[in-house]
Design an enzyme around this catalytic site. Structure first.
Site, short mmCIF file in Angstrom:
data_model
loop_
_atom_site.label_atom_id
_atom_site.label_comp_id
_atom_site.label_asym_id
_atom_site.label_seq_id
_atom_site.Cartn_x
_atom_site.Cartn_y
_atom_site.Cartn_z
CB SER A 145 6.21 -27.61 2.78
OG SER A 145 7.22 -28.05 3.68
CE1 TYR A 158 2.87 -28.04 6.77
CE2 TYR A 158 4.93 -29.10 6.14
CZ TYR A 158 4.17 -27.96 6.27
OH TYR A 158 4.68 -26.74 5.91
#
Length: 252
Positions: A145, A158
């Protein structure tokens, strides 16, 4: 050459798009879902070509990881490529959540986004090393990500898990190169999936789209095409790379 490929988290979103793109190019796919076997079956049944299979299990559970790989190998006959796509994204802003909720969010996020991919990578690498055909040509691809670099203030676990996933991928690239195995990752920005729809359709949607000079977010297919390239056609010399797929919304 037809590759046999396990795609985790393939019952929807980016994972489903990856499965479709791979199958459309003649590869056989094990479509994984964490719980929703019916959704994974629907994805499998819509794939072009034959010989695709469904596997179900929680990647955050090490025993389930072993079962997932065993069933994928059994269904496809072997595995050449692992695409670590399954992940979770759960809000836990440090200034509002309780200590108990903070700990639980970190534990579960790391289990699913980091330890699960690490366990699957070990299991698939072990399969490649032990199979009669040998490991050469095997590939381990991870979906990371942009948040690993840009920061995730509302979902710090995350962002941290994806940064660790990038690092793990690069460490495996060095460790497995002598065996002819490639390891690489992609780092998408915001993607137009069901998970992101709430944000994109809300009051902050325009601001998210404006992060890119293209004034939009990625489609799942754009990420999938990049993953397919890494998983099948990219030269061995890209091993260790993390490919940004963020529409110039974050440059490093």
């Amino acid at each position: 050459m037809t590759s046999k490929i396990l795609v985790t988290g393939a019952s929807r979103g980016i994972g489903a798009a990856i499965a479709h793109d791979l199958a459309g190019r003649g590869h056989r796919v094990a479509v994984h879902a964490g719980r929703d076997g019916r959704a994974a079956t629907a994805v499998r049944d819509a794939l072009p070509g034959d010989g695709h299979v469904v596997v179900v299990g929680d990647v955050g559970d090490s025993e389930a990881c072993s079962r997932i790989v065993d069933e994928a190998v059994g269904g496809l006959g072997t595995l050449d490529v692992l695409v670590n796509n399954a992940g979770m994204f759960e809000a836990h802003p440090i200034d509002t959540v309780s200590f108990a909720d903070w700990q639980e969010a970190w534990r579960r996020t790391l289990d699913v986004n980091l330890l699960g991919p690490a366990n699957l990578a070990w299991l698939v690498a072990r399969h490649l090393l032990d199979r009669p055909a040998g490991p050469e040509g095997g590939r381990l691809i991870s979906v990371g990500s942009r948040g690993a670099y840009r920061g995730e203030p509302v979902t710090p676990a995350y962002g941290a898990s994806k940064a660790a996933l990038h690092s793990m991928t690069q460490s495996l690239a060095v460790a497995l190169a002598p065996h002819g195995i490639l390891a690489a990752a992609v780092a998408p920005g915001f993607v137009e999936t069901d998970m992101g729809r709430t944000v994109l359709d809300g009051p902050g949607g325009d601001a998210v789209r404006a992060q890119s000079p293209f004034n939009r977010v990625a489609t799942p297919e754009e990420v999938a095409q990049t993953v397919t390239w890494l998983a099948t056609d990219a030269p061995l010399w890209v091993s260790g790379t993390v490919v940004d797929v963020n529409g110039a919304s974050y440059l490093r």
